[in-house]
Motif scaffolding. Structure first.
Motif, PDB file in Angstrom:
ATOM      1  N   UNK B  29       0.815  -1.204   0.000  1.00 48.09           N
ATOM      2  CA  UNK B  29       0.000   0.000   0.000  1.00 48.09           C
ATOM      3  C   UNK B  29       0.857   1.266   0.000  1.00 48.09           C
ATOM      4  N   UNK B  30       1.837   1.303   0.885  1.00 50.93           N
ATOM      5  CA  UNK B  30       2.675   2.504   0.998  1.00 50.93           C
ATOM      6  C   UNK B  30       3.514   2.683  -0.276  1.00 50.93           C
ATOM      7  N   UNK B  31       4.009   1.566  -0.767  1.00 55.45           N
ATOM      8  CA  UNK B  31       4.836   1.593  -1.972  1.00 55.45           C
ATOM      9  C   UNK B  31       4.046   2.200  -3.147  1.00 55.45           C
ATOM     10  N   UNK B  32       2.813   1.753  -3.310  1.00 57.20           N
ATOM     11  CA  UNK B  32       1.983   2.227  -4.419  1.00 57.20           C
ATOM     12  C   UNK B  32       1.583   3.689  -4.204  1.00 57.20           C
ATOM     13  N   UNK B  33       1.243   4.035  -2.969  1.00 53.37           N
ATOM     14  CA  UNK B  33       0.839   5.413  -2.709  1.00 53.37           C
ATOM     15  C   UNK B  33       1.992   6.390  -2.929  1.00 53.37           C
ATOM     16  N   UNK B  34       3.215   5.961  -2.603  1.00 52.47           N
ATOM     17  CA  UNK B  34       4.379   6.800  -2.874  1.00 52.47           C
ATOM     18  C   UNK B  34       4.555   7.021  -4.378  1.00 52.47           C
ATOM     19  N   UNK B  35       4.300   5.949  -5.150  1.00 52.91           N
ATOM     20  CA  UNK B  35       4.410   6.053  -6.611  1.00 52.91           C
ATOM     21  C   UNK B  35       3.352   7.004  -7.177  1.00 52.91           C
ATOM     22  N   UNK B  36       2.153   6.918  -6.636  1.00 52.48           N
ATOM     23  CA  UNK B  36       1.074   7.792  -7.099  1.00 52.48           C
ATOM     24  C   UNK B  36       1.417   9.246  -6.764  1.00 52.48           C
ATOM     25  N   UNK B  37       1.920   9.457  -5.550  1.00 49.92           N
ATOM     26  CA  UNK B  37       2.259  10.818  -5.125  1.00 49.92           C
ATOM     27  C   UNK B  37       3.395  11.392  -5.967  1.00 49.92           C
ATOM     28  N   UNK B  38       4.358  10.550  -6.319  1.00 51.06           N
ATOM     29  CA  UNK B  38       5.533  11.001  -7.063  1.00 51.06           C
ATOM     30  C   UNK B  38       5.189  11.266  -8.537  1.00 51.06           C
ATOM     31  N   UNK B  39       4.461  10.350  -9.150  1.00 44.91           N
ATOM     32  CA  UNK B  39       4.195  10.443 -10.588  1.00 44.91           C
ATOM     33  C   UNK B  39       2.934  11.234 -10.940  1.00 44.91           C
ATOM     34  N   UNK B  40       2.036  11.321  -9.995  1.00 44.61           N
ATOM     35  CA  UNK B  40       0.726  11.950 -10.216  1.00 44.61           C
ATOM     36  C   UNK B  40       0.156  11.582 -11.594  1.00 44.61           C
ATOM     37  N   UNK B  41      -0.095  10.289 -11.823  1.00 40.00           N
ATOM     38  CA  UNK B  41      -0.593   9.852 -13.124  1.00 40.00           C
ATOM     39  C   UNK B  41      -2.043  10.287 -13.340  1.00 40.00           C
ATOM     40  N   UNK B  42      -2.399  10.427 -14.610  1.00 37.46           N
ATOM     41  CA  UNK B  42      -3.812  10.708 -14.933  1.00 37.46           C
ATOM     42  C   UNK B  42      -4.612   9.417 -14.818  1.00 37.46           C
ATOM     43  N   UNK B  43      -3.956   8.306 -15.202  1.00 37.05           N
ATOM     44  CA  UNK B  43      -4.634   7.016 -15.151  1.00 37.05           C
ATOM     45  C   UNK B  43      -3.759   5.989 -14.446  1.00 37.05           C
ATOM     46  N   UNK B  44      -4.379   5.283 -13.535  1.00 34.23           N
ATOM     47  CA  UNK B  44      -3.702   4.166 -12.869  1.00 34.23           C
ATOM     48  C   UNK B  44      -4.293   2.884 -13.450  1.00 34.23           C
ATOM     49  N   UNK B  45      -3.442   2.055 -14.017  1.00 40.30           N
ATOM     50  CA  UNK B  45      -3.926   0.799 -14.584  1.00 40.30           C
ATOM     51  C   UNK B  45      -3.431  -0.347 -13.721  1.00 40.30           C
TER      52      UNK B  45
END
Lengths: 156, 108
Positions: B29-45
């Motif tokens: 969970x933390x690993x993925x949330x860090x990636x989302x925060x860092x990359x701020x993607x428009x779409x998560x697949x």
């Protein structure tokens, strides 16, 4: 007359590493009844929910790691009814009816979905929960794994 | 559970494989949330094709990431969920909240 045909009991620490271990031992035991792949997956999922509840909720206030234990018993009878119970000596559930409502959770902050009991209910034939505050909780689930020949009768 | 990640423009791909339960989710969970925060993607697949086991903790994980994507005004797709994983998502009505996509099977 149905008669208990086989039985096992195990005690393990309420540690999250044991979630996968507990569903594997219970499903391995159930596999003696020659269940389908689907039935095994149902049992694994239901056991996982019950065990996860012990780990996440039952011992949330317990500080002594050695007191955090999960008691699993499983058996099957000559009719092919498989029964598994998952018990803890944790905090207990104040309102079982409420706890069993789909999507009800006391721990949304940790992304608990509130689907545990609903999943246990839909993946087994019978679910029974007894609980007393400060004493613990016992979840008993049963599932018919061998209806095939008996239900359809005949000598074939 | 194993996590494979790759980026493509404004998309973040996550491929989860193995067993997704409470234990597996704790670290991921933390690993993925860090990636989302860092990359701020428009779409998560989220590719769930190699999930062998998923329970309500997995469900919480998927819906939690959907919430994270909503927070940053992005969206989320689930790609080729394994049969049991899809059943679980449907049981909780999650298929109405997140789009489930099937691509042609190239592995065959």
């Amino acid at each position: 007359m149905k008669k208990c045909q086989n039985y096992f009991k195990t005690i393990l620490y309420a540690s999250s590493v044991n979630e996968s271990y507990s569903r594997i031992i219970v499903s391995a035991f159930a596999s003696q009844l020659d269940p389908t792949v689907e039935e095994i997956a149902d049992i694994k999922t239901a056991v996982s929910e019950a065990v996860t509840n012990c780990i996440v909720h039952a011992y949330k206030n317990e500080t002594d790691e050695k007191k955090k234990k999960i008691y699993i018993e499983a058996s099957y009878d000559t009719d092919g009814i498989f029964t598994v119970s998952v018990k803890d000596r944790g905090c207990g559930i104040p309102d079982i009816k409420k706890a069993m409502e789909p999507l009800f959770t006391t721990d949304a902050a940790n992304e608990r979905s509130g689907m545990g009991f609903s999943i246990m209910e839909s993946f087994t034939d019978k679910l029974h929960v007894t609980s007393r505050e400060g004493v613990g909780t016992k979840v008993t689930m049963s599932k018919r794994l061998k209806p095939k020949k008996q239900l359809f009768g005949g000598n074939n | 559970m194993d996590l494979t990640v790759w980026n493509e423009k404004d998309k973040l791909f996550l491929r989860l494989s193995g067993e997704i339960d409470h234990h597996a989710v704790k670290d991921t969970r933390k690993e993925v949330d860090d990636l989302i925060a860092k990359n701020r993607p428009k779409t998560l697949i989220m590719d769930l094709s190699s999930i062998d086991f998923m329970d309500s903790s997995g469900l919480g994980f998927v819906l939690g990431r959907l919430r994270k994507m909503n927070d940053i005004k992005g969206n989320m797709l689930i790609l080729n969920p394994a049969k049991r994983a899809e059943e679980m998502l449907k049981m909780a009505g999650a298929d109405k909240l997140v789009k489930i996509m099937r691509s042609d099977d190239h592995s065959a």
